[in-house]
Write a protein that holds these residues in place. Sequence first.
Motif, short mmCIF file in Angstrom:
data_model
loop_
_atom_site.label_atom_id
_atom_site.label_comp_id
_atom_site.label_asym_id
_atom_site.label_seq_id
_atom_site.Cartn_x
_atom_site.Cartn_y
_atom_site.Cartn_z
N GLN A 4 70.47 57.42 70.06
CA GLN A 4 71.02 56.10 70.38
C GLN A 4 70.65 55.68 71.80
O GLN A 4 70.27 54.53 72.04
N ALA A 5 70.75 56.60 72.75
CA ALA A 5 70.41 56.28 74.14
C ALA A 5 68.93 55.91 74.28
O ALA A 5 68.58 54.99 75.03
N LEU A 6 68.08 56.60 73.55
CA LEU A 6 66.65 56.29 73.61
C LEU A 6 66.35 54.93 73.00
O LEU A 6 65.48 54.19 73.49
N SER A 7 67.06 54.58 71.95
CA SER A 7 66.88 53.26 71.35
C SER A 7 67.28 52.17 72.33
O SER A 7 66.56 51.16 72.49
N GLU A 8 68.37 52.36 73.03
CA GLU A 8 68.83 51.37 74.00
C GLU A 8 67.85 51.23 75.16
O GLU A 8 67.71 50.14 75.74
N ALA A 9 67.14 52.31 75.49
CA ALA A 9 66.19 52.27 76.60
C ALA A 9 64.98 51.39 76.30
O ALA A 9 64.23 51.05 77.23
N LEU A 10 64.80 51.00 75.05
CA LEU A 10 63.66 50.17 74.67
C LEU A 10 63.99 48.67 74.61
O LEU A 10 63.14 47.88 74.21
N GLU A 11 65.18 48.28 75.03
CA GLU A 11 65.56 46.88 74.93
C GLU A 11 64.65 45.95 75.73
O GLU A 11 64.29 44.86 75.28
N SER A 12 64.25 46.38 76.92
CA SER A 12 63.37 45.52 77.73
C SER A 12 62.03 45.34 77.04
O SER A 12 61.44 44.25 77.09
N ALA A 13 61.53 46.38 76.40
CA ALA A 13 60.27 46.27 75.67
C ALA A 13 60.41 45.34 74.48
O ALA A 13 59.51 44.54 74.17
N ARG A 14 61.54 45.40 73.80
CA ARG A 14 61.77 44.49 72.66
C ARG A 14 61.75 43.04 73.12
O ARG A 14 61.19 42.17 72.46
N ASP A 15 62.39 42.78 74.25
CA ASP A 15 62.40 41.41 74.78
C ASP A 15 60.99 40.93 75.10
O ASP A 15 60.61 39.79 74.78
N LEU A 16 60.21 41.80 75.76
CA LEU A 16 58.84 41.44 76.12
C LEU A 16 58.00 41.15 74.87
O LEU A 16 57.28 40.14 74.80
N LEU A 17 58.09 42.02 73.88
CA LEU A 17 57.28 41.85 72.67
C LEU A 17 57.72 40.63 71.86
O LEU A 17 56.89 39.98 71.23
N ALA A 18 59.01 40.31 71.90
CA ALA A 18 59.47 39.10 71.22
C ALA A 18 58.89 37.85 71.86
O ALA A 18 58.49 36.90 71.17
N GLN A 19 58.81 37.86 73.19
CA GLN A 19 58.24 36.71 73.91
C GLN A 19 56.75 36.55 73.59
O GLN A 19 56.25 35.42 73.49
N ARG A 20 56.06 37.66 73.43
CA ARG A 20 54.60 37.61 73.21
C ARG A 20 54.21 37.73 71.75
O ARG A 20 53.02 37.89 71.45
N GLU A 21 55.18 37.67 70.86
CA GLU A 21 54.90 37.86 69.44
C GLU A 21 53.84 36.91 68.89
O GLU A 21 52.96 37.34 68.12
N PRO A 22 53.84 35.60 69.24
CA PRO A 22 52.79 34.73 68.71
C PRO A 22 51.39 35.17 69.11
O PRO A 22 50.44 35.08 68.30
N VAL A 23 51.22 35.63 70.33
CA VAL A 23 49.91 36.08 70.80
C VAL A 23 49.47 37.32 70.03
O VAL A 23 48.32 37.44 69.59
N LEU A 24 50.39 38.26 69.86
CA LEU A 24 50.07 39.49 69.13
C LEU A 24 49.74 39.18 67.67
O LEU A 24 48.76 39.70 67.12
N ARG A 25 50.54 38.34 67.04
CA ARG A 25 50.31 38.02 65.63
C ARG A 25 48.97 37.33 65.44
O ARG A 25 48.25 37.62 64.48
N ALA A 26 48.60 36.45 66.37
CA ALA A 26 47.32 35.75 66.26
C ALA A 26 46.15 36.72 66.36
O ALA A 26 45.08 36.46 65.79
N ALA A 27 46.34 37.84 67.06
CA ALA A 27 45.27 38.84 67.20
C ALA A 27 45.28 39.85 66.06
O ALA A 27 44.44 40.76 66.03
N GLY A 28 46.20 39.71 65.12
CA GLY A 28 46.27 40.63 63.99
C GLY A 28 47.05 41.89 64.28
O GLY A 28 46.89 42.91 63.58
N VAL A 29 47.94 41.83 65.28
CA VAL A 29 48.74 42.99 65.66
C VAL A 29 50.13 42.85 65.04
O VAL A 29 50.77 41.81 65.15
N SER A 30 50.59 43.90 64.39
CA SER A 30 51.95 43.92 63.85
C SER A 30 52.80 44.88 64.66
O SER A 30 52.34 45.94 65.08
#
Length: 256
Positions: A98-124
């Motif tokens: 659980q602690a390790l999952s919580e440590a990834l929250e900042s990464a989740r926020d970053l990837l959510a912001q850049r999701e359109p760019v990643l999706r356009a490049a074919g990244v899931s």
Amino acid sequence: MRHLFSSEGEAALVAALQYQPLLAFDFDGTLAPIVPRPDDARVSLAVAGRLSQLMRWLPVAIVTGRQVDDVRERLGFVPSYIVGNHGAEDEADPAVAQALSEALESARDLLAQREPVLRAAGVSVEDKQQSIALHYRLARDRDRARQVIDEVLQGVGPALTIFGGKLVVNLTPADAPDKAHAVRSLVARSGAGGALFAGDDLNDEPVFATAPPHWLTIKIGREPPQSRASFFLENPAEMALLLERILAMLPGRISR
């Protein structure tokens, strides 16, 4: 590395079995072949059946980059242990998970912001709770997709670790246990005298690099040639043959 199906490999296998080892395996590319769609990956009936038989004598563990619940239904047998997320998801220690999952929250926020760019490049993006995987196997231009991933992850701070794999880039907390930690913990937990570990990817190298001399480490595939594994198998198709050889060696050699 030397091929395991050689006179040296046969001798190493016999020696390793004297320690009543934990038998530990990666999943994708080791027990199951790499497939274009990860949801299609399954262990063959031949491999599952042999692993189930081996559990009469030795503990069997799956140590995988997948989530525990994801891989469990793909095995065709019930192993002694499953550790997921590259070593970070151990059902025996849910508080750490659980602690390790919580440590990834900042990464989740970053990837959510850049999701359109990643999706356009074919990244899931696959959020596995204790790790996040950015897949680009299905991208039309894999080189461009990897470039986009690298650009996006420049915003990741030092609290996270980035490591590659086979057409995937992984994010984990910097203090997350790796597969080497997981296998050592399982050896101690099971009471085994050592380990036989087989894996095919970069996240398996920590096990190869830190294994004690009496462990047997096996790389699936010849690449990279600088792998620290002691022996190799050509591909996952040779796994059933390896398990058959182990079964043939056990009667009369190991008593429990």
